[in-house]
Design a protein around this motif. Structure first.
Motif, PDB file in Angstrom:
ATOM      1  N   MET A  87       0.859  -1.180   0.000  1.00  0.00           N
ATOM      2  CA  MET A  87       0.000   0.000   0.000  1.00  0.00           C
ATOM      3  C   MET A  87       0.895   1.230   0.000  1.00  0.00           C
ATOM      4  SD  MET A  87      -3.139  -1.127   2.528  1.00  0.00           S
ATOM      5  CE  MET A  87      -2.172  -2.120   3.665  1.00  0.00           C
ATOM      6  N   LEU A  88       0.936   1.919  -1.126  1.00  0.00           N
ATOM      7  CA  LEU A  88       1.854   3.026  -1.315  1.00  0.00           C
ATOM      8  C   LEU A  88       1.117   4.353  -1.372  1.00  0.00           C
ATOM      9  CD1 LEU A  88       4.087   1.459  -4.131  1.00  0.00           C
ATOM     10  CD2 LEU A  88       4.394   1.306  -1.641  1.00  0.00           C
ATOM     11  N   ASN A  89       1.711   5.354  -0.781  1.00  0.00           N
ATOM     12  CA  ASN A  89       1.166   6.705  -0.857  1.00  0.00           C
ATOM     13  C   ASN A  89       1.204   7.162  -2.316  1.00  0.00           C
ATOM     14  OD1 ASN A  89       1.134   9.684  -0.918  1.00  0.00           O
ATOM     15  ND2 ASN A  89       1.187   9.523   1.308  1.00  0.00           N
ATOM     16  N   PRO A  90       0.048   7.507  -2.909  1.00  0.00           N
ATOM     17  CA  PRO A  90       0.023   7.858  -4.333  1.00  0.00           C
ATOM     18  C   PRO A  90       0.833   9.096  -4.679  1.00  0.00           C
ATOM     19  CG  PRO A  90      -2.070   8.382  -3.285  1.00  0.00           C
ATOM     20  CD  PRO A  90      -1.285   7.597  -2.289  1.00  0.00           C
ATOM     21  N   LYS A  91       1.112   9.951  -3.690  1.00  0.00           N
ATOM     22  CA  LYS A  91       1.867  11.174  -3.945  1.00  0.00           C
ATOM     23  C   LYS A  91       3.373  10.971  -3.777  1.00  0.00           C
ATOM     24  CE  LYS A  91      -1.855  14.369  -2.669  1.00  0.00           C
ATOM     25  NZ  LYS A  91      -2.259  15.488  -1.772  1.00  0.00           N
ATOM     26  N   THR A  92       3.759  10.235  -2.717  1.00  0.00           N
ATOM     27  CA  THR A  92       5.187  10.098  -2.407  1.00  0.00           C
ATOM     28  C   THR A  92       5.767   8.752  -2.811  1.00  0.00           C
ATOM     29  OG1 THR A  92       4.786   9.223  -0.174  1.00  0.00           O
ATOM     30  CG2 THR A  92       4.835  11.630  -0.437  1.00  0.00           C
ATOM     31  N   GLY A  93       4.874   7.746  -2.982  1.00  0.00           N
ATOM     32  CA  GLY A  93       5.344   6.410  -3.298  1.00  0.00           C
ATOM     33  C   GLY A  93       5.834   5.641  -2.081  1.00  0.00           C
ATOM     34  N   SER A 101      -4.244   5.824   7.928  1.00  0.00           N
ATOM     35  CA  SER A 101      -3.955   5.967   6.504  1.00  0.00           C
ATOM     36  C   SER A 101      -4.211   4.671   5.752  1.00  0.00           C
ATOM     37  CB  SER A 101      -2.500   6.413   6.309  1.00  0.00           C
ATOM     38  OG  SER A 101      -2.272   7.676   6.904  1.00  0.00           O
ATOM     39  N   TYR A 105      -6.687   4.174   2.636  1.00  0.00           N
ATOM     40  CA  TYR A 105      -6.232   3.528   1.408  1.00  0.00           C
ATOM     41  C   TYR A 105      -7.206   2.428   0.992  1.00  0.00           C
ATOM     42  CZ  TYR A 105      -3.264   0.986  -1.886  1.00  0.00           C
ATOM     43  OH  TYR A 105      -2.761   0.362  -3.007  1.00  0.00           O
ATOM     44  N   ASN A 108     -10.445   3.875  -0.331  1.00  0.00           N
ATOM     45  CA  ASN A 108     -10.249   4.417  -1.683  1.00  0.00           C
ATOM     46  C   ASN A 108     -10.101   3.298  -2.708  1.00  0.00           C
ATOM     47  OD1 ASN A 108     -10.367   7.008  -0.684  1.00  0.00           O
ATOM     48  ND2 ASN A 108      -8.148   7.250  -0.519  1.00  0.00           N
ATOM     49  N   TRP A 109      -9.442   2.216  -2.308  1.00  0.00           N
ATOM     50  CA  TRP A 109      -9.285   1.061  -3.214  1.00  0.00           C
ATOM     51  C   TRP A 109     -10.643   0.494  -3.603  1.00  0.00           C
ATOM     52  CZ3 TRP A 109     -10.035  -4.106  -0.988  1.00  0.00           C
ATOM     53  CH2 TRP A 109      -9.905  -5.137  -1.935  1.00  0.00           C
ATOM     54  N   LYS A 112     -12.734   3.302  -5.663  1.00  0.00           N
ATOM     55  CA  LYS A 112     -12.213   3.508  -7.014  1.00  0.00           C
ATOM     56  C   LYS A 112     -12.599   2.352  -7.933  1.00  0.00           C
ATOM     57  CE  LYS A 112      -7.952   4.461  -9.564  1.00  0.00           C
ATOM     58  NZ  LYS A 112      -6.479   4.632  -9.462  1.00  0.00           N
TER      59      LYS A 112
END
Length: 350
Positions: A87-93, A101, A105, A108-109, A112
């Motif tokens: 599970m990666l932060n979409p902004k920072t990776g 968080s 995530y 949102n998964w 989406k």
């Protein structure tokens, strides 16, 4: 909140026609059937098997679907977490490790994935955007609601031609952010004005038929009335001021009172209608001046040959007030409920 121009049975028929329209434009069922065997498969299988109801069921049944789907969604999140997916932060990776968080995530998964199938506003091929919004405009035109059912204070005309286009927004009575699979449900698409559908008012607030009044199946008539609570003579002769308020009707149950109050609060009706005292003032004057005998005289006086110009005294009253007085017609013009209620308070009734 005003009455829908359509009966419940008519709405059911319209829901079936809407389902055919959606099925012809989107491949929802095929996408659900083709979903791979991952953690979300049980959710997608339920949506596939119950797609007809998801698109056409009334609000109570839609809330039943929510109750059945939530455990499946919760299990899918738990299975995804247990499987150890990155599970990666979409902004920072960066890898997400914070518990809050992680839950965001996972939410949102799920959302989406479902939003991509029940495509209300996901991209330029969505319900509101495809072919320059053709589907949304057609749906609004079919509903024929010309004033906002939540507030009756703003027009919601549907116009689309070479010079201009406008239509009501569609409020999701059951929030599409929490329940993205209801984003294209007929009974969950309420034509509304931009203000009522804004974050300043309803926005993403949780609504339910157990806590709020649904505009397709209910209305405020018999629950609440606008009242000035001032004597006509005191207002007209002595210049007494008044406060325009929404008052519960006699005999309203505790449950009805609470639901109606929630709508009044959510859409800021008390505050918004305080700016329409000028309209109420005009109605008080007209109701006082055009009493029963005056209306009767007008009805019998205006003739061409031996035929009355007016079909009924009610028609004269609506002409005097410049608005509709029957709840079945409130959707045609703004401030119609206010006009009818204040006129009624001062003796001008249909």
């Amino acid at each position: 909140m005003i009455r829908s121009p359509h009966s419940a049975i008519s709405l059911d028929k319209m829901a079936l026609a809407f389902e055919k329209d959606i099925s012809a434009e989107f491949t929802i069922k095929a996408l659900l059937a083709a979903w791979p065997p991952d953690e979300l498969k049980p959710v997608m299988t339920y949506l596939h098997d119950n797609l007809h109801g998801i698109l056409t069921d009334r609000p109570a049944e839609l809330e039943d679907h929510i109750g059945r789907l939530q455990p499946l969604i919760d299990q899918a999140k738990a299975d995804y977490l247990a499987a150890g997916h990155a599970m990666l932060n979409p902004k920072t990776g960066a890898v997400i490790t914070n518990p809050a968080s992680i839950q965001t995530y996972l939410k949102n998964w799920v959302n989406k994935s479902i939003r991509a199938i029940f495509n209300y506003d996901n991209d330029n091929q969505s319900f509101i955007s495809k072919d320059s919004g053709r589907l949304a405009y057609r749906h609004a035109r079919h509903l024929k609601v010309d004033s906002c059912p939540y507030c009756n204070a703003n027009f919601t005309f549907t116009i689309k031609n070479k010079r201009m286009k406008c239509r009501p927004q569609f409020d999701h009575f059951l929030n599409k952010g929490r329940h993205p699979y209801l984003a294209l449900s007929f009974f969950n698409l309420i034509p509304s004005c931009a203000l009522c559908n804004s974050g300043a008012l309803k926005g993403s607030k949780p609504f339910s038929i157990t806590t709020h009044v649904h505009p397709f199946l209910n209305d405020m008539e018999g629950l609440y009335n606008f009242r000035a609570d001032v004597d006509a003579v005191d207002f007209l002769v002595n210049g007494d001021d008044f406060t325009l308020v929404l008052k519960p009707c006699k005999g309203i149950s505790s449950a009805q009172y609470k639901k109606a109050q929630q709508n009044i609060k959510a859409f800021g009706l008390d505050d918004r209608y305080s700016y329409h005292k000028d309209i109420a003032s005009d109605v008080i004057k007209k109701a006082y001046f055009y009493n029963k005998s005056t209306v009767e005289a007008l009805f019998t006086s205006f003739q061409i040959g031996n035929e009355n110009i007016f079909k009924s005294e009610s028609e004269i009253k609506e002409l005097i007030l410049g608005n509709y007085m029957h709840p079945d017609n409130f959707h045609k013009r703004i401030l119609s409920k206010l006009t009818k209620d204040i006129a009624e308070e001062f003796g001008l009734t249909i």
